[in-house]
Write an enzyme that holds these catalytic residues in place. Structure first.
Site, PDB file in Angstrom:
ATOM      1  CD  GLU A 159      -2.810  -1.233   2.437  1.00 46.26           C
ATOM      2  OE1 GLU A 159      -2.648  -0.407   3.343  1.00 46.26           O
ATOM      3  OE2 GLU A 159      -3.675  -2.106   2.468  1.00 46.26           O
ATOM      4  CD  GLU A 264      -4.654  -8.158   1.712  1.00 45.39           C
ATOM      5  OE1 GLU A 264      -5.524  -7.494   2.303  1.00 45.39           O
ATOM      6  OE2 GLU A 264      -3.448  -7.888   1.774  1.00 45.39           O
TER       7      GLU A 264
HETATM    8  C1  XIL Z   1      -6.352  -6.653   8.283  1.00 45.70           C
HETATM    9  C2  XIL Z   1      -6.630  -7.866   9.164  1.00 45.70           C
HETATM   10  O1  XIL Z   1      -7.472  -8.751   8.469  1.00 45.70           O
HETATM   11  C3  XIL Z   1      -7.275  -7.446  10.459  1.00 45.70           C
HETATM   12  O2  XIL Z   1      -7.400  -8.546  11.344  1.00 45.70           O
HETATM   13  C4  XIL Z   1      -6.444  -6.354  11.119  1.00 45.70           C
HETATM   14  O3  XIL Z   1      -7.115  -5.889  12.281  1.00 45.70           O
HETATM   15  C5  XIL Z   1      -6.212  -5.185  10.171  1.00 45.70           C
HETATM   16  O4  XIL Z   1      -5.609  -5.676   8.976  1.00 45.70           O
HETATM   17  N1  XIL Z   1      -4.963  -4.827   3.717  1.00 45.70           N
HETATM   18  C6  XIL Z   1      -3.967  -5.640   4.158  1.00 45.70           C
HETATM   19  C7  XIL Z   1      -4.211  -6.551   5.305  1.00 45.70           C
HETATM   20  O5  XIL Z   1      -2.911  -5.708   3.513  1.00 45.70           O
HETATM   21  O6  XIL Z   1      -3.057  -6.775   6.055  1.00 45.70           O
HETATM   22  C8  XIL Z   1      -5.324  -6.053   6.184  1.00 45.70           C
HETATM   23  O7  XIL Z   1      -5.602  -7.072   7.166  1.00 45.70           O
HETATM   24  C9  XIL Z   1      -6.542  -5.724   5.368  1.00 45.70           C
HETATM   25  C10 XIL Z   1      -6.244  -4.648   4.363  1.00 45.70           C
END
Ligand code: XIL
Length: 374
Positions: A159, A264
């Site tokens: 990001e 994701e």
């Molecule tokens: C999220 C997790 O799923 C949660 O449990 C945590 O509280 C916050 O982060 N982008 C990403 C992930 O790259 O690491 C994030 O994961 C979601 C958004």
């Protein structure tokens, strides 16, 4: 005699039909997609510590790749300078070996879930560029060396680029400028030359964002610094992005000479607060009952639309399977999906393939069928 032959062939047909039906039922996501791309899931502490056998059975049976949902993020793995906490990550990597998974590390350099010591000196002032480089190098080298050969791919940077194509004004960027990205890739490559290296982000279908990411990819390549893939997080809503927007991004990244990972994936079935898009973890909205309409289950018509949206994405992934290395869902079951708390805390969402009792939802069979009929 004729009668006997007819009834025998009827019996044979019935047996072969039922074997076929059984075979079809026993097909799993990973077996259906084995010739196309890895199918992965993000694991939280419950799966990592094998606390719920049913959920771990889903992981073992349905997926062939895993990624750490939280335990490798810098605030967990190096909470204070030089003090590494490896217990959870060690268990995660060991589980990957035990289940013979394509194991992914997430994530080395990210502005979020990061301890503030990373950028500050003992007087609370920003560190110099040299000190930050040293800290990044030590963080990356220590973690990547520990899991060398076991973690097969790393989300090296997460990001760093905004939807308008500008660089995120994180401390990494403020102190080191754009150069923090090539440095992170170089350090990771040094520590494990065989691991795949990825840049990962959300909303990476925005045209300006695509342009900057591609420029960054080309810059790395032209300097002999390896980058193997772009990770498209794909925390997507029912309304957008469109398939055309997504396809355009996949084609553009592939033409820059990198593989695409869908890293994701989850599709929220809930209403999106006005103006919300993407997955910046800091962007949250106050709870409001209107945002949480399905506490007792998804209505059939909503579920069907939600299934269609997943099917659209998988059709697109299959169409571009030559460009796609992995499709990973962000979690295993609805009960532990981060979408229950993001972007609005305390909702009941239905974003994943397995329900709160770890049962496969009807969407799983549909997604399997798509791979079978391609
Ligand atoms: C999220 C997790 O799923 C949660 O449990 C945590 O509280 C916050 O982060 N982008 C990403 C992930 O790259 O690491 C994030 O994961 C979601 C958004």
């Amino acid at each position: 005699m004729k009668q006997v032959i007819i009834s025998l062939s009827f019996v044979a047909l019935t047996i072969s039909n039922s074997i076929f039906a059984q075979q079809e039922k026993s097909l799993t996501l990973k077996s259906a997609y084995k010739d196309d791309f890895f199918i992965g899931a993000a694991l939280g502490l419950s799966e990592i510590y094998e606390a719920d056998q049913k959920s771990n059975d889903v992981v073992k049976n349905q997926f062939n790749s895993i990624v750490a949902e939280n335990c490798m993020k810098s605030m967990h793995i190096q909470p204070r300078e030089g003090e590494f906490f490896f217990d959870d990550a060690d268990r995660f990597v060991a589980l990957g070996e035990k289940y013979k998974m394509f194991t992914i590390g997430h994530t080395l350099i990210w502005h979020s879930q990061l301890s503030s010591w990373f950028f500050t000196d003992k007087n609370g002032k920003d560190v110099s560029a040299e000190v930050l480089k040293q800290r990044m190098k030590n963080h990356i080298h220590t973690i990547v060396t520990r899991y060398k050969g076991k973690v097969k791919g790393w989300d090296v940077v997460n990001e760093a680029i905004m939807e308008d194509g500008s660089y995120r004004k994180s401390k990494f960027y403020e102190i080191l400028g754009e150069e923090f990205i090539p440095l992170a890739f170089k350090y990771t490559q040094e520590a494990d030359p065989d691991a795949e290296l990825y840049y990962n982000d959300y909303n990476e279908w925005y045209p300006k964002k695509i342009e900057t990411i591609i420029k960054m990819v080309k810059n790395l390549k032209s300097r002999g610094i390896r980058i193997d893939g772009v990770g498209m997080q794909a925390h997507v809503a029912m309304e957008g992005p469109t398939m055309a927007e997504y396809e355009n991004a996949i084609e553009k990244y592939a033409s820059a000479g990198v593989k695409i990972n869908i890293t994701e994936l989850d599709i929220s079935a809930l209403p999106v607060p006005k103006g919300q898009s993407g997955a910046n973890v800091a962007d949250t909205y106050a709870y409001n009952k209107e945002f949480n309409p399905y506490v007792n289950g998804l209505p059939k018509d909503v579920e069907e639309k939600w299934e269609d949206r997943y099917a659209d994405f998988f059709r697109l992934f299959l169409k571009h399977k030559d460009k796609i290395r992995r499709v990973t869902l962000w979690g295993v079951t609805d009960s532990q999906s981060w979408k229950n708390d993001y972007p609005v805390k305390g909702r009941t969402d239905y974003a994943l393939f397995f329900d709160r009792k770890c049962n496969a939802k009807p969407v799983v069979e549909k997604i399997i069928k798509l791979a079978e009929t391609k």
